[in-house]
Motif scaffolding. Structure first.
Motif, PDB file in Angstrom:
ATOM      1  N   THR A 321       0.836  -1.203   0.000  1.00  0.00           N
ATOM      2  CA  THR A 321       0.000   0.000   0.000  1.00  0.00           C
ATOM      3  C   THR A 321       0.874   1.258   0.000  1.00  0.00           C
ATOM      4  OG1 THR A 321      -0.186  -0.206   2.430  1.00  0.00           O
ATOM      5  CG2 THR A 321      -1.979  -1.126   1.097  1.00  0.00           C
ATOM      6  N   ASP A 324       3.910   0.911  -2.209  1.00  0.00           N
ATOM      7  CA  ASP A 324       3.695   0.310  -3.521  1.00  0.00           C
ATOM      8  C   ASP A 324       3.303   1.404  -4.517  1.00  0.00           C
ATOM      9  OD1 ASP A 324       1.506  -0.995  -5.534  1.00  0.00           O
ATOM     10  OD2 ASP A 324       3.114  -2.417  -5.062  1.00  0.00           O
ATOM     11  N   ASP A 325       4.139   1.620  -5.541  1.00  0.00           N
ATOM     12  CA  ASP A 325       3.902   2.714  -6.482  1.00  0.00           C
ATOM     13  C   ASP A 325       2.577   2.558  -7.215  1.00  0.00           C
ATOM     14  OD1 ASP A 325       6.307   3.727  -5.694  1.00  0.00           O
ATOM     15  OD2 ASP A 325       7.365   3.324  -7.576  1.00  0.00           O
ATOM     16  N   THR A 326       2.257   1.344  -7.629  1.00  0.00           N
ATOM     17  CA  THR A 326       1.012   1.127  -8.363  1.00  0.00           C
ATOM     18  C   THR A 326      -0.195   1.463  -7.501  1.00  0.00           C
ATOM     19  OG1 THR A 326       2.034  -0.609  -9.712  1.00  0.00           O
ATOM     20  CG2 THR A 326      -0.383  -0.586  -9.592  1.00  0.00           C
ATOM     21  N   TYR A 327      -0.183   0.971  -6.273  1.00  0.00           N
ATOM     22  CA  TYR A 327      -1.276   1.271  -5.350  1.00  0.00           C
ATOM     23  C   TYR A 327      -1.402   2.778  -5.144  1.00  0.00           C
ATOM     24  CZ  TYR A 327      -3.942   1.396  -0.968  1.00  0.00           C
ATOM     25  OH  TYR A 327      -4.875   1.676   0.003  1.00  0.00           O
ATOM     26  N   CYS A 328      -0.294   3.445  -4.913  1.00  0.00           N
ATOM     27  CA  CYS A 328      -0.330   4.882  -4.649  1.00  0.00           C
ATOM     28  C   CYS A 328      -0.826   5.671  -5.857  1.00  0.00           C
ATOM     29  CB  CYS A 328       1.047   5.373  -4.204  1.00  0.00           C
ATOM     30  SG  CYS A 328       1.521   4.829  -2.546  1.00  0.00           S
ATOM     31  N   ARG A 329      -0.445   5.247  -7.061  1.00  0.00           N
ATOM     32  CA  ARG A 329      -0.957   5.927  -8.250  1.00  0.00           C
ATOM     33  C   ARG A 329      -2.453   5.707  -8.393  1.00  0.00           C
ATOM     34  NH1 ARG A 329       4.255   4.739 -10.581  1.00  0.00           N
ATOM     35  NH2 ARG A 329       3.543   2.646 -11.124  1.00  0.00           N
ATOM     36  N   GLU A 330      -2.896   4.466  -8.182  1.00  0.00           N
ATOM     37  CA  GLU A 330      -4.323   4.151  -8.323  1.00  0.00           C
ATOM     38  C   GLU A 330      -5.181   4.944  -7.354  1.00  0.00           C
ATOM     39  OE1 GLU A 330      -4.513  -0.048  -7.763  1.00  0.00           O
ATOM     40  OE2 GLU A 330      -3.967  -0.529  -9.841  1.00  0.00           O
ATOM     41  N   HIS A 331      -4.643   5.231  -6.174  1.00  0.00           N
ATOM     42  CA  HIS A 331      -5.403   5.957  -5.164  1.00  0.00           C
ATOM     43  C   HIS A 331      -5.016   7.435  -5.085  1.00  0.00           C
ATOM     44  CE1 HIS A 331      -6.019   1.760  -3.899  1.00  0.00           C
ATOM     45  NE2 HIS A 331      -7.146   2.203  -3.380  1.00  0.00           N
ATOM     46  N   ARG A 332      -4.288   7.916  -6.074  1.00  0.00           N
ATOM     47  CA  ARG A 332      -3.932   9.335  -6.188  1.00  0.00           C
ATOM     48  C   ARG A 332      -3.235   9.849  -4.926  1.00  0.00           C
ATOM     49  NH1 ARG A 332      -9.362  11.830  -9.151  1.00  0.00           N
ATOM     50  NH2 ARG A 332      -9.333  10.402 -10.949  1.00  0.00           N
TER      51      ARG A 332
END
Length: 378
Positions: A321, A324-332
């Motif tokens: 979370t 995690d770059d992907t998670y952080c991008r997905e959740h702005r």
């Protein structure tokens, strides 16, 4: 004595005792006596900083302390019978503590959580033998916490010998943190400002009540999440776990707090990630939020003020979370460097906040009658 101070040549093994912890005969013996680390530049301004109590050095985090204490106390009072099942609602950290207590005292453990629990946390709980129940939808009026607590009630009815710690309202949750306060006093000698996150209210009230006895002028700063109801803001969806609440925990010691800060998820992520790169000591949502506030206090309070921030856990459970770059991008959650100072409001009900905000008026948002009704509903 530390790693770089070992004696050269021949020496007695007794000379190494300063570098080693005492042997533990049970898992409970691994809990407590956690280190305290100076957090300075470049995370803070030059010549400024604060002390961080690293509760992530417990096997599961800060709530190992309260899980062991609550279980032991319930056993002594006869509320939890030998071999009885422990059932509790948790977002994760208390679940690890209860799993530890279950292994230590011989109790099966059932934890009730929601879809927001990190896969790593669920995997750890399963590895330690805990039974996991996931509610699939939030309650219409009490969000996820109320839905989880209703599922706890169903499990208690199914298992007549089961016991629930009720971490939100159990005074043992407060009493459990007296040793942590003693450790801080022994490690630092003097404490002027305490910075603590607030969720169930246990460790903030437990630590503050003891330290105020040692240091009557102690300033206590509470850190909450935007969207949390604890200090009088309206409930809203919350991405952050481990701090904040959508119910009103009875353990919150409102009288101890001199001010409260609400922090938003992107701001906590920035602080947690920056702290990791700067000081190699970090954690998740709570640690990021706490560190952001402590960093500001270190820059605004007198330089001689001794500030301590309690970091409830480490970064491990947040790899998927916060880190995690992907998670952080997905959740702005990226691209939001916090302001240099918090926004300010004069009263918790002045307006709804959605970014880092400070308030020096701290009130219990419920009257005694309202609190009783909320507890029955929750």
């Amino acid at each position: 004595m530390n790693l770089f101070d070992l004696p050269s040549g021949s020496f007695s093994p007794a000379q190494l005792l300063g570098t080693a912890g005492l042997p533990a005969q049970t898992p409970a013996g691994l809990v407590g006596n956690t280190p305290t680390l100076w957090i300075g530049e470049p995370f803070t301004a030059a010549g400024r900083g604060f002390w961080a109590k690293l509760e992530g050095h417990n096997p599961g985090g800060i709530k190992d302390r309260t899980a062991l204490y609550m279980v032991r106390a319930a056993r002594e009072r006869g509320e939890l019978l030998p071999g009885g099942r422990i059932v509790e609602s948790t977002s994760g950290t208390l679940g690890l503590g209860l799993a530890l207590a279950g292994v230590t005292f011989g109790h099966p453990v059932s934890v009730v959580t929601d879809p927001g629990m990190e896969p790593l946390m669920a995997g750890l709980l399963a590895a330690y033998g805990a039974e996991i129940h996931v509610v699939d939808r939030p309650h219409a009026s009490g969000a996820w916490q109320r839905a989880r607590r209703e599922r706890v009630a169903e499990l208690l009815a199914t298992h007549p010998d089961a016991w629930c710690p009720d971490q939100y309202h159990n005074p043992d949750n407060v009493a459990a943190y007296k040793p942590l306060a003693y450790e801080l006093a022994a490690q630092l000698g003097r404490i002027d400002t305490l910075v603590v996150s607030v969720g169930t209210g246990g460790h903030s009230a437990g630590i503050a009540s003891v330290l105020r006895g040692f240091f009557p002028a102690l300033k206590v700063v509470g850190v909450d999440a935007t969207g949390s109801t604890i200090f009088g803001q309206p409930a809203a969806p919350r991405l952050m776990r481990g701090l904040g609440s959508s119910i009103y925990p009875r353990n919150v010691g409102y009288a101890f707090f001199d001010e409260v800060h609400w922090v938003a998820a992107p701001e906590a992520v920035w602080a947690a990630r920056t702290l990791a790169r700067c000081r190699y000591a970090t954690g998740g949502w709570s640690v990021g939020a706490i560190a952001l506030v402590a960093r500001w206090l270190a820059g605004t309070l007198p330089v001689e003020d001794r500030i301590v921030a309690v970091f409830p856990d480490g970064p491990q459970r947040y790899i998927g979370t916060v880190f995690d770059d992907t998670y952080c991008r997905e959740h702005r959650l990226f691209g939001c460097r916090p302001a240099d100072a918090p926004d300010e409001i004069d009263h918790p009900a002045e307006r709804t906040v959605d970014r880092w905000t400070r308030c020096t008026t701290v009130l219990d948002p419920l009257t005694d009658v309202e609190r009783g009704s909320a507890e029955v509903a929750g």
